[in-house]
Motif scaffolding. Sequence first.
Motif, mmCIF file in Angstrom:
data_model
loop_
_atom_site.group_PDB
_atom_site.id
_atom_site.type_symbol
_atom_site.label_atom_id
_atom_site.label_comp_id
_atom_site.label_asym_id
_atom_site.label_seq_id
_atom_site.Cartn_x
_atom_site.Cartn_y
_atom_site.Cartn_z
ATOM 1 N N ALA A 176 0.895 -1.197 0.018
ATOM 2 C CA ALA A 176 -0.099 -0.014 0.012
ATOM 3 C C ALA A 176 0.737 0.961 0.110
ATOM 4 C CB ALA A 176 -0.776 -0.002 1.117
ATOM 5 N N LYS A 177 1.933 1.402 0.664
ATOM 6 C CA LYS A 177 2.908 2.395 0.806
ATOM 7 C C LYS A 177 3.490 2.360 -0.523
ATOM 8 C CE LYS A 177 3.745 2.019 5.712
ATOM 9 N NZ LYS A 177 4.618 1.639 6.781
ATOM 10 N N GLN A 178 3.865 1.377 -1.213
ATOM 11 C CA GLN A 178 4.488 1.512 -2.571
ATOM 12 C C GLN A 178 3.449 2.074 -3.383
ATOM 13 O OE1 GLN A 178 5.857 -2.398 -3.171
ATOM 14 N NE2 GLN A 178 7.842 -2.225 -2.000
ATOM 15 N N ARG A 179 2.649 1.687 -3.444
ATOM 16 C CA ARG A 179 1.403 2.160 -4.382
ATOM 17 C C ARG A 179 1.200 3.840 -4.186
ATOM 18 N NH1 ARG A 179 -1.823 -2.225 -2.350
ATOM 19 N NH2 ARG A 179 -1.596 -4.118 -3.899
ATOM 20 N N LEU A 180 1.186 4.173 -3.117
ATOM 21 C CA LEU A 180 1.153 5.752 -2.837
ATOM 22 C C LEU A 180 2.229 6.560 -3.295
ATOM 23 C CD1 LEU A 180 -0.369 8.128 -1.592
ATOM 24 C CD2 LEU A 180 0.650 7.422 0.637
ATOM 25 N N LEU A 181 3.518 5.889 -3.060
ATOM 26 C CA LEU A 181 4.730 6.743 -3.301
ATOM 27 C C LEU A 181 4.765 6.523 -5.043
ATOM 28 C CD1 LEU A 181 7.330 5.388 -1.082
ATOM 29 C CD2 LEU A 181 6.082 7.603 -0.661
ATOM 30 N N SER A 182 4.343 5.593 -5.570
ATOM 31 C CA SER A 182 4.439 5.636 -7.079
ATOM 32 C C SER A 182 3.346 6.572 -7.471
ATOM 33 C CB SER A 182 4.199 4.146 -7.552
ATOM 34 O OG SER A 182 5.261 3.245 -6.914
ATOM 35 N N PHE A 183 2.259 6.718 -6.969
ATOM 36 C CA PHE A 183 1.132 7.706 -7.536
ATOM 37 C C PHE A 183 1.878 9.011 -7.302
ATOM 38 C CE2 PHE A 183 -2.222 10.421 -6.193
ATOM 39 C CZ PHE A 183 -3.102 10.428 -7.317
ATOM 40 N N LEU A 184 2.159 9.292 -6.334
ATOM 41 C CA LEU A 184 3.019 10.732 -5.941
ATOM 42 C C LEU A 184 4.120 11.124 -6.813
ATOM 43 C CD1 LEU A 184 2.835 10.835 -2.011
ATOM 44 C CD2 LEU A 184 1.263 12.123 -3.655
ATOM 45 N N LEU A 185 4.749 10.120 -7.049
ATOM 46 C CA LEU A 185 6.211 10.373 -7.807
ATOM 47 C C LEU A 185 5.639 10.428 -9.356
ATOM 48 C CD1 LEU A 185 9.068 10.193 -8.432
ATOM 49 C CD2 LEU A 185 8.914 7.829 -8.594
ATOM 50 N N ARG A 186 4.709 9.873 -9.749
ATOM 51 C CA ARG A 186 4.080 10.012 -11.219
ATOM 52 C C ARG A 186 3.486 11.372 -11.462
ATOM 53 N NH1 ARG A 186 1.400 5.675 -10.838
ATOM 54 N NH2 ARG A 186 -0.975 6.791 -10.797
ATOM 55 N N HIS A 187 2.781 12.021 -10.358
ATOM 56 C CA HIS A 187 2.535 13.297 -10.449
ATOM 57 C C HIS A 187 3.313 14.447 -9.972
ATOM 58 C CE1 HIS A 187 -1.497 11.923 -11.753
ATOM 59 N NE2 HIS A 187 -1.356 10.914 -10.973
ATOM 60 N N GLY A 188 4.904 14.252 -9.592
ATOM 61 C CA GLY A 188 5.656 14.984 -9.605
ATOM 62 C C GLY A 188 5.722 15.467 -7.963
ATOM 63 N N LEU B 21 -5.579 9.795 -4.044
ATOM 64 C CA LEU B 21 -4.731 10.417 -2.965
ATOM 65 C C LEU B 21 -5.282 9.709 -1.453
ATOM 66 C CD1 LEU B 21 -2.084 11.261 -1.738
ATOM 67 C CD2 LEU B 21 -2.991 13.403 -1.805
ATOM 68 N N GLN B 22 -6.722 10.141 -1.201
ATOM 69 C CA GLN B 22 -7.114 9.874 0.276
ATOM 70 C C GLN B 22 -7.339 8.254 0.217
ATOM 71 O OE1 GLN B 22 -6.264 13.529 1.291
ATOM 72 N NE2 GLN B 22 -7.472 12.061 2.631
ATOM 73 N N GLU B 23 -7.643 7.975 -0.867
ATOM 74 C CA GLU B 23 -7.994 6.181 -0.668
ATOM 75 C C GLU B 23 -6.676 5.578 -0.356
ATOM 76 O OE1 GLU B 23 -10.733 4.678 -0.461
ATOM 77 O OE2 GLU B 23 -12.195 6.444 -0.781
ATOM 78 N N TYR B 24 -5.695 6.079 -1.034
ATOM 79 C CA TYR B 24 -4.268 5.310 -0.761
ATOM 80 C C TYR B 24 -3.901 5.572 0.649
ATOM 81 C CZ TYR B 24 -3.447 4.004 -5.773
ATOM 82 O OH TYR B 24 -3.476 3.438 -6.767
ATOM 83 N N ILE B 25 -3.980 6.790 1.045
ATOM 84 C CA ILE B 25 -3.680 7.135 2.503
ATOM 85 C C ILE B 25 -4.573 6.205 3.525
ATOM 86 C CG2 ILE B 25 -3.742 8.977 4.274
ATOM 87 C CD1 ILE B 25 -2.974 10.890 2.159
ATOM 88 N N GLY B 26 -5.777 6.064 3.055
ATOM 89 C CA GLY B 26 -6.863 5.363 3.891
ATOM 90 C C GLY B 26 -6.390 3.814 3.895
ATOM 91 N N ALA B 27 -5.787 3.390 2.913
ATOM 92 C CA ALA B 27 -5.452 1.844 2.714
ATOM 93 C C ALA B 27 -4.206 1.794 3.779
ATOM 94 C CB ALA B 27 -5.290 1.410 1.152
ATOM 95 N N ILE B 28 -3.422 2.614 3.602
ATOM 96 C CA ILE B 28 -2.266 2.551 4.695
ATOM 97 C C ILE B 28 -2.616 2.579 5.891
ATOM 98 C CG2 ILE B 28 -0.142 3.555 5.418
ATOM 99 C CD1 ILE B 28 0.381 4.548 2.429
ATOM 100 N N GLU B 29 -3.409 3.401 6.345
ATOM 101 C CA GLU B 29 -3.857 3.627 7.897
ATOM 102 C C GLU B 29 -4.649 2.256 8.103
ATOM 103 O OE1 GLU B 29 -6.190 7.185 7.891
ATOM 104 O OE2 GLU B 29 -4.582 8.256 8.045
ATOM 105 N N GLU B 30 -5.484 1.689 7.320
ATOM 106 C CA GLU B 30 -6.147 0.485 7.609
ATOM 107 C C GLU B 30 -5.252 -0.826 7.643
ATOM 108 O OE1 GLU B 30 -9.695 -2.677 5.499
ATOM 109 O OE2 GLU B 30 -9.146 -0.562 4.668
ATOM 110 N N THR B 31 -4.132 -0.704 6.865
ATOM 111 C CA THR B 31 -3.401 -1.882 7.040
ATOM 112 C C THR B 31 -2.499 -1.736 8.534
ATOM 113 O OG1 THR B 31 -1.745 -0.937 5.313
ATOM 114 C CG2 THR B 31 -3.130 -2.567 4.572
ATOM 115 N N ASN B 32 -1.996 -0.473 8.504
ATOM 116 C CA ASN B 32 -1.279 -0.382 9.887
ATOM 117 C C ASN B 32 -2.099 -0.712 11.058
ATOM 118 O OD1 ASN B 32 1.058 0.854 8.147
ATOM 119 N ND2 ASN B 32 0.538 2.872 8.558
#
Length: 303
Positions: A73-85, A116-127
């Motif tokens: 989940a963290k990798q997906r969020l970082l990839s999403f942010l990197l893709r959008h600069g 973005l918010q869904e990716y952050i929510g997924a990280i919080e849920e898994t944590n």
Amino acid sequence: MRNNGIDCIVAAPSMIPKKSGVKIKNDRRDSQNLARLHRAGDLTAIYVPDPEDEAMRDLVRCRDDARHAARKAKQRLLSFLLRHGRRYPGKKNWTKAHYNWLSDVKMDHFAQQITLQEYIGAIEETNERVARITKTITTYVKEWRLEPVVTAIQALRGVSLLTAVVIVAELGPLTRFAKPTELMAYLGLVPSEHSSGPTIKRGRITKTGNGYARRALVESAWTYRFPARVTRHIRKRSDHLPMLIRQIAWKAQVRLCEKFRRLSAKGKPTQVVTTAIARELIGFIWAISQEVEPIGHLTEEAL
């Protein structure tokens, strides 16, 4: 089967001798071959854990799956942010400052902000799931029959509660191994070998056996790169343990820290050094387990 008075074992398929020239296989031939091998003692029986031990192992592996999901989940969020600069200006991700920065990130489009918010929510849920399972493990281990072994091996450097639970849950009672070299080979920490006559050729470790326990040992072995000393955390974990177990733990720390330094000074790759330390570390874990019984009492020799 055993309740009916029939001797029964579970044989490892990879350890059943086979004739390479035999090309006919059916149930009748297989049963006859297994009967002959069992009578000759050539079948290697696998360890069948008790239901309680297997339940703890399932819980440990559930936590490992949750950690893997959190990492993805963290990798997906970082990839999403990197893709959008969007790049975090700080030094380390997943700190409080990093989460604050994530809260301030604004995307160009509404759909991207929702993503973005869904990716952050997924990280919080898994944590939260990892924390919940970890709390369950720390609670359940107090009632486990192998809890004394888990507590004893925590006297070793790099072996925290969760690491100890993983090792014991995956391997079961270590007293079933007659000597530490058997345990090292069972975990696949010994080098492979293809020797003939005077020629001795050894290669990489075999990596057979339990990968969960082997990974936990390698992670613990990494802590021996520092000089030997009894830290505050180690003292807290081992103050209530018998002197014999603390002496074994200190002997292990002195030996392994010195070996890590010596092998590194020779120019050995870090991965090779860490694997060598992990191989000897499981030997010390085996030595401590011999002094502790599942019911929580030391052996007569230790007393």
